[in-house]
Design a protein around this motif. Structure first.
Motif, short mmCIF file in Angstrom:
data_model
loop_
_atom_site.label_atom_id
_atom_site.label_comp_id
_atom_site.label_asym_id
_atom_site.label_seq_id
_atom_site.Cartn_x
_atom_site.Cartn_y
_atom_site.Cartn_z
N VAL A 298 -37.98 38.33 -67.43
CA VAL A 298 -39.34 38.74 -67.07
C VAL A 298 -39.40 39.15 -65.60
O VAL A 298 -39.96 40.21 -65.26
CB VAL A 298 -40.33 37.59 -67.35
CG1 VAL A 298 -41.73 37.98 -66.93
CG2 VAL A 298 -40.31 37.22 -68.83
N ARG A 299 -38.82 38.33 -64.74
CA ARG A 299 -38.89 38.62 -63.30
C ARG A 299 -38.17 39.93 -62.95
O ARG A 299 -38.61 40.67 -62.06
CB ARG A 299 -38.26 37.45 -62.52
CG ARG A 299 -38.33 37.61 -61.01
CD ARG A 299 -39.73 37.44 -60.50
NE ARG A 299 -39.85 37.77 -59.08
CZ ARG A 299 -40.14 38.98 -58.60
NH1 ARG A 299 -40.38 39.99 -59.44
NH2 ARG A 299 -40.24 39.20 -57.32
N ALA A 300 -37.10 40.24 -63.65
CA ALA A 300 -36.35 41.47 -63.38
C ALA A 300 -36.97 42.69 -64.05
O ALA A 300 -36.48 43.80 -63.87
CB ALA A 300 -34.90 41.30 -63.85
N GLY A 301 -38.04 42.49 -64.83
CA GLY A 301 -38.70 43.61 -65.50
C GLY A 301 -37.87 44.21 -66.61
O GLY A 301 -37.89 45.43 -66.83
N LEU A 302 -37.16 43.36 -67.37
CA LEU A 302 -36.24 43.83 -68.40
C LEU A 302 -36.63 43.33 -69.79
O LEU A 302 -35.78 43.15 -70.66
CB LEU A 302 -34.81 43.40 -68.06
CG LEU A 302 -34.28 43.96 -66.73
CD1 LEU A 302 -32.94 43.32 -66.38
CD2 LEU A 302 -34.14 45.48 -66.80
N VAL A 303 -37.92 43.12 -69.99
CA VAL A 303 -38.40 42.61 -71.27
C VAL A 303 -38.08 43.58 -72.41
O VAL A 303 -37.66 43.19 -73.49
CB VAL A 303 -39.91 42.31 -71.20
CG1 VAL A 303 -40.47 41.98 -72.58
CG2 VAL A 303 -40.17 41.16 -70.23
N ARG A 304 -38.30 44.86 -72.20
CA ARG A 304 -38.05 45.85 -73.25
C ARG A 304 -36.55 45.91 -73.58
O ARG A 304 -36.18 46.04 -74.76
CB ARG A 304 -38.56 47.22 -72.82
CG ARG A 304 -40.08 47.32 -72.73
CD ARG A 304 -40.53 48.70 -72.28
NE ARG A 304 -40.07 49.73 -73.20
CZ ARG A 304 -40.69 50.08 -74.33
NH1 ARG A 304 -41.83 49.47 -74.66
NH2 ARG A 304 -40.21 51.02 -75.10
N GLN A 305 -35.70 45.82 -72.59
CA GLN A 305 -34.26 45.83 -72.86
C GLN A 305 -33.85 44.60 -73.66
O GLN A 305 -33.02 44.69 -74.57
CB GLN A 305 -33.48 45.89 -71.54
CG GLN A 305 -33.52 47.24 -70.84
CD GLN A 305 -34.77 47.46 -70.00
OE1 GLN A 305 -35.71 46.66 -70.02
NE2 GLN A 305 -34.78 48.55 -69.24
N TYR A 306 -34.43 43.46 -73.32
CA TYR A 306 -34.14 42.23 -74.06
C TYR A 306 -34.61 42.36 -75.51
O TYR A 306 -33.91 41.98 -76.45
CB TYR A 306 -34.85 41.07 -73.37
CG TYR A 306 -34.60 39.70 -73.98
CD1 TYR A 306 -33.53 38.93 -73.58
CD2 TYR A 306 -35.47 39.18 -74.95
CE1 TYR A 306 -33.31 37.68 -74.13
CE2 TYR A 306 -35.26 37.94 -75.50
CZ TYR A 306 -34.17 37.19 -75.08
OH TYR A 306 -33.96 35.96 -75.63
N ALA A 307 -35.81 42.91 -75.70
CA ALA A 307 -36.33 43.09 -77.05
C ALA A 307 -35.45 44.02 -77.86
O ALA A 307 -35.14 43.74 -79.03
CB ALA A 307 -37.76 43.65 -76.97
N ALA A 308 -35.03 45.13 -77.27
CA ALA A 308 -34.18 46.08 -77.99
C ALA A 308 -32.86 45.45 -78.39
O ALA A 308 -32.34 45.71 -79.48
CB ALA A 308 -33.93 47.31 -77.12
N ARG A 309 -32.31 44.59 -77.55
CA ARG A 309 -31.04 43.95 -77.87
C ARG A 309 -31.14 43.07 -79.11
O ARG A 309 -30.21 42.99 -79.91
CB ARG A 309 -30.56 43.11 -76.68
CG ARG A 309 -29.28 42.33 -76.94
CD ARG A 309 -28.77 41.63 -75.71
NE ARG A 309 -28.36 42.59 -74.68
CZ ARG A 309 -27.74 42.25 -73.55
NH1 ARG A 309 -27.47 40.97 -73.31
NH2 ARG A 309 -27.40 43.16 -72.67
N TYR A 310 -32.29 42.43 -79.31
CA TYR A 310 -32.41 41.46 -80.39
C TYR A 310 -33.34 41.91 -81.52
O TYR A 310 -33.72 41.09 -82.37
CB TYR A 310 -32.87 40.11 -79.83
CG TYR A 310 -31.82 39.48 -78.95
CD1 TYR A 310 -30.64 39.00 -79.49
CD2 TYR A 310 -32.00 39.39 -77.57
CE1 TYR A 310 -29.66 38.43 -78.69
CE2 TYR A 310 -31.03 38.83 -76.77
CZ TYR A 310 -29.86 38.35 -77.33
OH TYR A 310 -28.89 37.79 -76.53
#
Length: 409
Positions: A298-310
């Protein structure tokens, strides 16, 4: 005496009723603590309980036994006890209170050292030596420097075999080394949030070491935009450990993967996500599970990348909560069993209908105090449940929603 006091003043509050024990660390104190007499005294004081109930008596006993040396002995024992949260084996280390507060947790320092494996490294703010302890096992060469003679003396004791010198971080004393810096971010115990107010200031560090490979440890809450405004063009890595975000770390481009400007590192899972990863993530109604991503993501602004991975999707494009029909392995999630509007009367009915007793409350995008809300909802049932409260939509179409859930663990 005034000069001696100025070298390392630590004010540590001990015991109840706000009693303060004033401990003055000097180079002379370090010499005492590392000598045979001091080590024996530390071993004796280490046997004191030093609890809230015994501390007054323990301090009096130490003063009777060791006189003027009692404060540094007691403080060293207490700091070593606190240090177990960050260091694997701090039983023979020396600390100041401020140095311990800013010290990197061993697992985080080891992660950074692995990224610098094989490099020649100069830690220009080495303090009591925490980073150097990790670096010496993986770097090809390490040297540390600091301006504080007390911390340097402690580092010599803590490390033993690492080259150290007294130098200002803003005065280069090595060439062809990777610079590691951990600027001070406190004054009198208060945090400083402006990167130009760090010690040394970030803009001056960038200027002095322009063109050098550099790694700079920062507070996890640092304003990324402010860092970019200072001219930082490299990677910003946010690292979490034990479920909490520990730090943000700046890496020059020569030390980062090509095309990566933001990275989230989740040490508990040995997982990394970057802004170079795919970010194709949809938005939609909740699936079976709601996932609150790790704070580093969340802090790094990578929520969408995390979602796409899983294979997850967002409940709302502006909110960090994710949802899906399956949980990523090892990730804690919240199984949705009901959805209601966020109105306290409706929530109270839902809590009672689902027999909630223990109630975990997570909130994003809605101004509510979870503890105060829990008290007002008066859960009295037998089930361990959770409420995930968030805002869906934007503008006049937005609405606050509460999901009644059962945690996966």
């Amino acid at each position: 005496m005034a000069a001696r006091r100025a070298q390392g003043l630590v004010l540590q509050r001990h015991g109840d009723r706000g009693k303060a024990l004033l401990s003055l660390f000097s180079v002379e104190d370090v010499d005492y603590l590392t000598g045979d007499v001091g080590r024996a005294a530390l071993d004796e004081v280490a046997g004191y309980p030093l609890t809230a109930a015994t501390r007054v008596a323990d301090i009096a006993s130490a003063r009777t036994r060791f006189g003027a040396r009692a404060p540094v002995l007691i403080e060293t024992v207490l700091l070593r006890r606190r240090a177990v949260a960050k260091f694997a084996d701090p039983g023979r280390w020396l600390f100041t209170d401020e140095a311990l507060q800013q010290s990197t947790a061993a697992a985080v320092a080891q992660h950074r050292a692995r990224r610098l494996a094989g490099a020649a490294v100069h830690d220009v703010t080495c303090s009591i030596g925490g980073e150097l302890a990790a670096l010496r096992d993986s770097a090809s060469y390490v040297v540390g420097s600091d301006l504080d003679p007390v911390r340097l003396a402690m580092a010599r004791h803590n490390l033993g075999d690492v080259e150290l010198c007294r130098a200002d971080a803003l005065t280069p004393v090595t060439r062809d080394t990777v610079i590691v810096a951990d600027p001070g971010r406190r004054t009198g115990g208060a945090r400083r949030f402006d990167p130009r107010a760090y010690t040394p200031p970030l803009d001056r560090l960038f200027e002095v070491y322009a063109g050098r490979d550099m790694v700079v440890k920062c507070a996890p809450g640092i304003d990324f935009a402010a860092v970019r405004q200072l001219g930082w063009m490299g990677e910003i890595e946010v690292t979490s450990l034990g479920g909490g975000v520990r730090e943000a770390c700046l890496w020059t481009g020569g030390l980062a993967d090509a095309g990566v400007q933001r990275r989230a590192t989740i040490l508990d899972r040995g997982e990394q996500i970057t802004d170079a990863d795919p970010d194709d993530c949809d938005t939609g109604p909740p699936g079976r599970w709601i996932v609150d991503p790790d704070g580093a993501v969340v802090r790094a602004g990578l929520v969408r990348q995390y979602a796409a991975r899983y294979g997850l999707w967002q409940l709302d494009p502006e909110i960090a909560y994710l949802t899906g029909d399956a949980l990523p392995d090892g990730v804690r999630g919240f199984e949705v069993i009901d959805t209601v509007d966020y109105r306290e009367r409706v929530l109270r009915q839902a809590v009672a209908a689902h027999d909630a007793g223990s109630l975990e409350i997570l909130v994003r995008g809605v101004d509510v105090d979870p503890d105060a809300l829990r008290t007002r909802l008066r859960p009295r049932g037998s089930q361990r449940l959770a409420l995930v409260i968030t805002r869906i939509g934007a503008g006049r179409a937005s609405r606050a929603v509460a999901y009644v859930c059962r945690a996966s663990r």
